[in-house]
Enzyme design. Structure first.
Site, PDB file in Angstrom:
ATOM      1  N   GLY A 101       0.815  -1.228   0.000  1.00 55.13           N
ATOM      2  CA  GLY A 101       0.000   0.000   0.000  1.00 55.13           C
ATOM      3  C   GLY A 101       0.836   1.260   0.000  1.00 55.13           C
ATOM      4  O   GLY A 101       0.346   2.334  -0.342  1.00 55.13           O
ATOM      5  N   HIS A 151     -30.432  18.023 -10.784  1.00 61.59           N
ATOM      6  CA  HIS A 151     -30.672  19.105  -9.843  1.00 61.59           C
ATOM      7  C   HIS A 151     -31.304  18.553  -8.551  1.00 61.59           C
ATOM      8  O   HIS A 151     -32.173  17.690  -8.624  1.00 61.59           O
ATOM      9  CB  HIS A 151     -31.636  20.114 -10.482  1.00 61.59           C
ATOM     10  CG  HIS A 151     -32.056  21.205  -9.545  1.00 61.59           C
ATOM     11  ND1 HIS A 151     -31.220  22.240  -9.204  1.00 61.59           N
ATOM     12  CD2 HIS A 151     -33.220  21.406  -8.860  1.00 61.59           C
ATOM     13  CE1 HIS A 151     -31.860  23.047  -8.355  1.00 61.59           C
ATOM     14  NE2 HIS A 151     -33.060  22.559  -8.130  1.00 61.59           N
TER      15      HIS A 151
END
Ligand code: NAD
Length: 468
Positions: free
Chosen positions: A39, A442
């Site tokens: 990682g 929206h």
């Protein structure tokens, strides 16, 4: 001779582990060498833990501000130990996920520090401890580590870098941050949210110096409003211990020596590539200063050896390293590049978030490109008003005439997620009109993107008309 691989990757950060998985997906026999947990910096000590701290600390601040929405909470508090546990659990889950992915793709993980040896009969060679492994191709993805400052007192116990700050089991009451770059402003956000007294000392005339001037100025105002004391053109010269557990930074501002003290000093003055013990004698590829020199496909001067991510300089971002890794594997497999690696979006997880991609207006003009721009102020965006995150703007830069999108700068809620729309537009040579073909749903923050694009045509619906 030990087993031979098609590809050995040194380093399992977001550059290295992505290259390893993509190599395996393409049918290569792959090993990845990692001295620590997989990682890399991003998962273990960088992007992920910081963003977890930002999330927890922002939640704490927002809970205190709940009254604005008619929601009140009494005795809101935080337990720093529990925040660290939450952060660590998040990191561990993601690290576990990467381990599983490597295993599932049959990538061999070799624990230890890899050192590139001069090419031998078996091909390229990598030493890990007493063992030597051979491969046709090697990708160097050893990453970077915090740069140290060559000043007196840098080794004092309460002078730490970002790795050291993560190890604290309590939040410092007073934190002095050296460097107003990305790491500096993100940690300032965390600790200011938690109610700590934070001071930033930045040597250059503005914080986030390589960002648009408007972004730097706005962020400075936001941080100041949250109580962060910011000194720019302030060059740190030395640190000293005070004998009471606090430390002092001595810095030069307006040609005068000034001081500021704190429980801890965070040094966030950039990162350096990890090249120590990466090359055996006779195995060092051509360098570009302290960085490994590569071509457009990330080939070094040694045949079959590639280098990616923070080792090669330039943009030090996890997703850039991953893209380099993918491109290097594509080059190894003889396939064409699938990504446009020249266009790299960047995000800063302050509040509001900041995200940029491509060129700013100034950069385009400096290159002699005639541009048009559109801008939308988010105080007229419904979603931003609902969540009271109306501070900020979205700006788009396009080539005049063709109206091809060249860049975008955003400072608003969810900017780091929304910048992807502009990245897609730039790499696909889309124009303002192409982007405007999409209806924005929206109420969303994304409506601000449509409005900024429309503004470039002087037609933003929710902006007061321009004087004609
Ligand atoms: P940086 O280069 O972004 O900023 C370091 C700052 O320290 C600079 O502004 C520099 O002028 C200042 N400085 C240097 N010496 C100084 C001195 N003596 N006194 C005062 N100021 C001084 O480096 P960083 O913030 O440490 O980040 C390192 C890398 O990690 C960057 O490339 C960054 O992009 C990356 N990073 C990215 C993210 C993200 O994408 N969200 C988050 C963290 C880090």
């Amino acid at each position: 001779m030990s087993e031979k691989y098609d590809l050995i990757v040194i380093g399992a950060g977001p550059g290295g582990y992505v290259a390893a998985i993509r190599g395996a997906q393409k049918g290569l026999k792959v090993a990845v060498v990692e001295a620590d947990r997989v990682g890399g910096t991003c998962l273990n000590r960088g992007c992920i833990p910081t963003k977890a701290m930002i999330h927890a600390s922002s939640l704490y601040r927002e809970m205190q501000e709940g009254d604005r929405f008619g929601v009140s909470a009494e005795r809101v508090s935080y337990d720093y130990g529990k925040i660290c546990t939450y952060k660590q659990e998040t990191v561990d889950t993601l690290v576990g996920g990467v381990q599983q992915l490597l295993k599932g793709n049959q990538v061999t993980v070799i624990n230890g520090r890899g050192m590139l040896l001069p090419p031998a009969d078996g091909g390229n060679a990598v030493r890990v401890g007493d063992d030597v492994y051979y491969a046709d191709n090697v990708i160097l993805a050893a990453g970077s580590k915090p740069a140290t400052l060559p000043v007196e007192g840098i080794d004092l116990p309460h002078v730490v870098n970002s790795d050291g700050l993560f190890e604290l089991d309590h939040a410092p009451k007073r934190l002095v941050i050296i460097g107003g770059g990305v790491i500096g402003v993100e940690f300032a956000t965390v600790f200011a949210n938690l109610g700590c007294t934070v001071t930033i000392l930045e040597a250059l005339p503005k914080i986030l110096d390589n960002f648009d001037k408007e972004i730097s100025q706005n962020l400075k105002m936001v941080l100041k409003k949250r109580g962060v004391d910011i000194h720019t053109s302030a060059m740190v010269r030395r640190f000293a211990e005070n004998g009471d557990g606090t430390v002092t930074a001595f810095y030069e501002e307006k040609e005068k020596e000034q001081t500021v003290s704190g429980d801890y000093i965070l040094v966030a003055t950039g990162r350096r590539p990890v090249t120590e013990a990466l090359f055996a004698e006779g195995a060092q590829p051509e360098m570009n200063g302290r960085y490994v020199k590569v071509d457009g496909d990330f080939r070094t001067s040694i045949p079959g050896v590639y280098a990616i991510g923070d080792l090669i300089g330039g943009i030090q971002l996890a997703h850039a390293a991953s893209a380099h890794g993918i491109r290097a594997v594509e080059a190894i497999c003889g396939s064409a590049g699938s990504q446009n690696i020249a266009i790299v979006p960047a995000g800063v997880y302050t509040d509001p978030e900041i995200a940029i991609v491509g060129m700013t207006e100034t950069q385009a003009k400096d290159q002699g490109i005639d541009v048009i721009t559109g801008k939308f102020i988010m105080s007229a965006n419904g979603k931003s008003l609902i969540t009271k995150e109306e501070r900020g703007f979205i700006k788009v830069v396009a080539e005049a005439g063709s109206e091809k999108i060249l860049g975008a700068q955003m400072m608003c809620a969810r900017a780091t997620d929304m910048i992807g729309e502009f990245t897609t537009a730039i790499v696909n040579d889309l124009t303002i009109s192409d982007m405007l073909k999409s209806i924005m749903s929206h109420p969303t923050y994304s409506e601000g993107i449509g409005e900024a694009l429309e503004d470039a045509h002087g037609m933003s619906l929710h902006t007061a008309p321009r004087k004609r």
